[in-house]
Scaffold this motif. Structure first.
Motif, PDB file in Angstrom:
ATOM      1  N   ALA A 273      46.650  14.650   4.341  1.00 20.25           N
ATOM      2  CA  ALA A 273      45.813  15.932   4.270  1.00 20.25           C
ATOM      3  C   ALA A 273      44.916  15.697   4.145  1.00 20.25           C
ATOM      4  CB  ALA A 273      47.198  16.409   2.971  1.00 20.25           C
ATOM      5  N   ASN A 274      43.766  14.905   2.961  1.00 17.76           N
ATOM      6  CA  ASN A 274      42.849  15.431   3.341  1.00 17.76           C
ATOM      7  C   ASN A 274      41.737  15.032   4.035  1.00 17.76           C
ATOM      8  OD1 ASN A 274      39.532  14.972   1.759  1.00 17.76           O
ATOM      9  ND2 ASN A 274      40.456  14.739   0.040  1.00 17.76           N
ATOM     10  N   ALA A 275      42.396  14.323   4.838  1.00 19.68           N
ATOM     11  CA  ALA A 275      41.687  13.896   6.029  1.00 19.68           C
ATOM     12  C   ALA A 275      41.882  15.441   7.130  1.00 19.68           C
ATOM     13  CB  ALA A 275      42.052  12.729   7.468  1.00 19.68           C
ATOM     14  N   LEU A 276      43.085  15.768   7.620  1.00 18.39           N
ATOM     15  CA  LEU A 276      43.795  17.168   8.403  1.00 18.39           C
ATOM     16  C   LEU A 276      42.409  17.903   8.234  1.00 18.39           C
ATOM     17  CD1 LEU A 276      47.676  16.761   8.250  1.00 18.39           C
ATOM     18  CD2 LEU A 276      45.891  15.929   9.983  1.00 18.39           C
ATOM     19  N   LEU A 277      42.108  17.743   6.172  1.00 21.90           N
ATOM     20  CA  LEU A 277      41.247  19.630   5.894  1.00 21.90           C
ATOM     21  C   LEU A 277      39.589  18.950   6.378  1.00 21.90           C
ATOM     22  CD1 LEU A 277      42.580  19.859   2.848  1.00 21.90           C
ATOM     23  CD2 LEU A 277      42.564  21.012   4.800  1.00 21.90           C
ATOM     24  N   LEU A 278      39.678  17.901   7.284  1.00 26.56           N
ATOM     25  CA  LEU A 278      37.793  17.084   7.073  1.00 26.56           C
ATOM     26  C   LEU A 278      38.126  17.765   8.534  1.00 26.56           C
ATOM     27  CD1 LEU A 278      37.127  13.963   5.401  1.00 26.56           C
ATOM     28  CD2 LEU A 278      35.869  15.900   5.323  1.00 26.56           C
ATOM     29  N   LEU A 279      39.046  17.069   9.251  1.00 26.97           N
ATOM     30  CA  LEU A 279      38.991  17.340  10.867  1.00 26.97           C
ATOM     31  C   LEU A 279      39.282  18.594  10.911  1.00 26.97           C
ATOM     32  CD1 LEU A 279      41.785  14.862  12.496  1.00 26.97           C
ATOM     33  CD2 LEU A 279      39.237  15.164  12.617  1.00 26.97           C
ATOM     34  N   ALA A 280      39.916  19.999  10.311  1.00 33.70           N
ATOM     35  CA  ALA A 280      39.756  21.363  10.528  1.00 33.70           C
ATOM     36  C   ALA A 280      38.773  21.655  10.219  1.00 33.70           C
ATOM     37  CB  ALA A 280      41.165  22.069   9.526  1.00 33.70           C
ATOM     38  N   SER A 281      37.849  21.226   9.137  1.00 34.92           N
ATOM     39  CA  SER A 281      36.546  21.792   8.932  1.00 34.92           C
ATOM     40  C   SER A 281      35.459  21.691   9.828  1.00 34.92           C
ATOM     41  CB  SER A 281      35.982  21.607   7.310  1.00 34.92           C
ATOM     42  OG  SER A 281      35.072  20.460   7.418  1.00 34.92           O
ATOM     43  N   GLY A 282      35.337  20.545  10.342  1.00 34.62           N
ATOM     44  CA  GLY A 282      34.359  20.476  11.742  1.00 34.62           C
ATOM     45  C   GLY A 282      34.695  21.164  12.948  1.00 34.62           C
ATOM     46  N   HIS A 283      36.251  20.636  12.996  1.00 39.77           N
ATOM     47  CA  HIS A 283      36.131  21.762  14.733  1.00 39.77           C
ATOM     48  C   HIS A 283      35.219  22.351  14.955  1.00 39.77           C
ATOM     49  CE1 HIS A 283      39.260  21.994  18.216  1.00 39.77           C
ATOM     50  NE2 HIS A 283      39.377  23.201  17.787  1.00 39.77           N
ATOM     51  N   GLY A 284      34.833  22.254  15.946  1.00 40.69           N
ATOM     52  CA  GLY A 284      34.306  23.595  16.672  1.00 40.69           C
ATOM     53  C   GLY A 284      32.165  23.124  16.076  1.00 40.69           C
ATOM     54  N   THR A 285      32.740  22.679  14.905  1.00 37.80           N
ATOM     55  CA  THR A 285      30.882  22.976  14.611  1.00 37.80           C
ATOM     56  C   THR A 285      30.316  21.761  14.384  1.00 37.80           C
ATOM     57  OG1 THR A 285      31.754  22.861  12.284  1.00 37.80           O
ATOM     58  CG2 THR A 285      32.161  25.113  13.609  1.00 37.80           C
ATOM     59  N   SER A 286      31.209  20.366  14.183  1.00 40.96           N
ATOM     60  CA  SER A 286      29.853  19.292  12.990  1.00 40.96           C
ATOM     61  C   SER A 286      31.213  18.103  14.085  1.00 40.96           C
ATOM     62  CB  SER A 286      29.739  19.412  12.005  1.00 40.96           C
ATOM     63  OG  SER A 286      30.169  17.878  11.175  1.00 40.96           O
ATOM     64  N   ASN A 287      30.246  17.424  14.134  1.00 38.02           N
ATOM     65  CA  ASN A 287      30.862  16.299  14.807  1.00 38.02           C
ATOM     66  C   ASN A 287      30.881  15.320  13.741  1.00 38.02           C
ATOM     67  OD1 ASN A 287      31.200  16.857  17.581  1.00 38.02           O
ATOM     68  ND2 ASN A 287      29.205  16.533  18.537  1.00 38.02           N
ATOM     69  N   VAL A 288      29.992  15.700  13.233  1.00 36.94           N
ATOM     70  CA  VAL A 288      29.844  14.349  11.810  1.00 36.94           C
ATOM     71  C   VAL A 288      31.647  14.527  10.716  1.00 36.94           C
ATOM     72  CG1 VAL A 288      28.864  13.754   9.433  1.00 36.94           C
ATOM     73  CG2 VAL A 288      27.187  13.930  11.584  1.00 36.94           C
ATOM     74  N   ARG A 289      31.770  16.077  11.019  1.00 38.33           N
ATOM     75  CA  ARG A 289      32.739  15.878  10.245  1.00 38.33           C
ATOM     76  C   ARG A 289      34.490  15.743  10.833  1.00 38.33           C
ATOM     77  NH1 ARG A 289      31.500  21.675   7.811  1.00 38.33           N
ATOM     78  NH2 ARG A 289      30.177  20.858   6.140  1.00 38.33           N
ATOM     79  N   THR A 290      33.753  15.580  11.908  1.00 38.47           N
ATOM     80  CA  THR A 290      35.607  15.633  12.704  1.00 38.47           C
ATOM     81  C   THR A 290      35.291  14.525  12.857  1.00 38.47           C
ATOM     82  OG1 THR A 290      34.977  17.401  14.050  1.00 38.47           O
ATOM     83  CG2 THR A 290      36.607  15.646  15.045  1.00 38.47           C
ATOM     84  N   GLY A 291      34.091  12.978  13.162  1.00 32.56           N
ATOM     85  CA  GLY A 291      33.970  11.925  12.948  1.00 32.56           C
ATOM     86  C   GLY A 291      34.887  10.965  11.532  1.00 32.56           C
ATOM     87  N   LEU A 292      34.557  12.057  10.653  1.00 31.60           N
ATOM     88  CA  LEU A 292      34.817  11.304   9.048  1.00 31.60           C
ATOM     89  C   LEU A 292      36.153  11.274   8.881  1.00 31.60           C
ATOM     90  CD1 LEU A 292      31.991  12.715   7.070  1.00 31.60           C
ATOM     91  CD2 LEU A 292      32.185  10.581   7.601  1.00 31.60           C
ATOM     92  N   GLY A 293      36.529  12.576   9.496  1.00 32.62           N
ATOM     93  CA  GLY A 293      38.504  13.126   9.391  1.00 32.62           C
ATOM     94  C   GLY A 293      38.580  11.644  10.172  1.00 32.62           C
ATOM     95  N   ILE A 294      38.584  11.575  11.150  1.00 34.71           N
ATOM     96  CA  ILE A 294      39.193  10.201  12.246  1.00 34.71           C
ATOM     97  C   ILE A 294      39.242   9.809  11.348  1.00 34.71           C
ATOM     98  CG2 ILE A 294      38.908   9.302  14.257  1.00 34.71           C
ATOM     99  CD1 ILE A 294      38.299  11.796  15.631  1.00 34.71           C
ATOM    100  N   VAL A 295      38.137   8.865  10.625  1.00 31.69           N
ATOM    101  CA  VAL A 295      38.180   8.053   9.747  1.00 31.69           C
ATOM    102  C   VAL A 295      39.193   7.628   8.930  1.00 31.69           C
ATOM    103  CG1 VAL A 295      36.691   5.868   8.553  1.00 31.69           C
ATOM    104  CG2 VAL A 295      35.522   6.872  10.688  1.00 31.69           C
ATOM    105  N   VAL A 296      38.708   8.727   7.896  1.00 25.92           N
ATOM    106  CA  VAL A 296      39.495   8.535   6.809  1.00 25.92           C
ATOM    107  C   VAL A 296      41.420   8.585   7.594  1.00 25.92           C
ATOM    108  CG1 VAL A 296      40.543  10.245   5.106  1.00 25.92           C
ATOM    109  CG2 VAL A 296      38.091   9.514   5.313  1.00 25.92           C
ATOM    110  N   LEU A 297      41.762   9.441   8.390  1.00 26.73           N
ATOM    111  CA  LEU A 297      42.694   9.326   8.698  1.00 26.73           C
ATOM    112  C   LEU A 297      43.543   8.240   9.217  1.00 26.73           C
ATOM    113  CD1 LEU A 297      44.932  11.302   9.594  1.00 26.73           C
ATOM    114  CD2 LEU A 297      44.453  11.677  11.400  1.00 26.73           C
TER     115      LEU A 297
END
Length: 101
Positions: free
Chosen positions: A25-49
């Motif tokens: 769930a945390n990874a999905l929230l990271l992905l959602a917060s980085g969608h379209g704005t931050s490649n770093v957050r999206t990358g972190l979300g993918i790693v955590v997921l």
């Protein structure tokens, strides 16, 4: 006469699964917060997921392998350290996401 480990291994498995589910769930929230704005957050979300799903799969595999055995491998020190490390890494990622908002 074989030992009956009772329900402890199953309760431990459920606790590990709840931990993995929280991390997912945390990874999905990271992905959602980085969608379209931050490649770093999206990358972190993918790693955590990925790590969270690996944790879920590893714990399930250990449980299936040791089911009915008196050995409680799910509570092994290395497994606990790996999970604590994963939670710490996710916490650092979350801190980064909050501070860079």
């Amino acid at each position: 006469m074989s030992q009956d480990p009772g329900l402890q291994p199953e309760r431990t498995l459920l606790a590990w699964r709840r931990t993995a589910l929280g991390l997912i769930a945390n990874a999905l929230l990271l992905l959602a917060s980085g969608h379209g704005t931050s490649n770093v957050r999206t990358g972190l979300g993918i790693v955590v997921l990925t790590l969270s799903l690996a944790c879920w799969a590893a714990v399930s595999a250990v449980y299936r392998r040791t089911k009915g055995a008196p050995i409680h491998a799910l509570g092994h020190e290395r497994v606990l350290r790996a999970a604590a490390g994963l939670v710490l890494v996710v916490g650092v990622f979350d801190l980064y996401a909050v501070l860079t908002r």
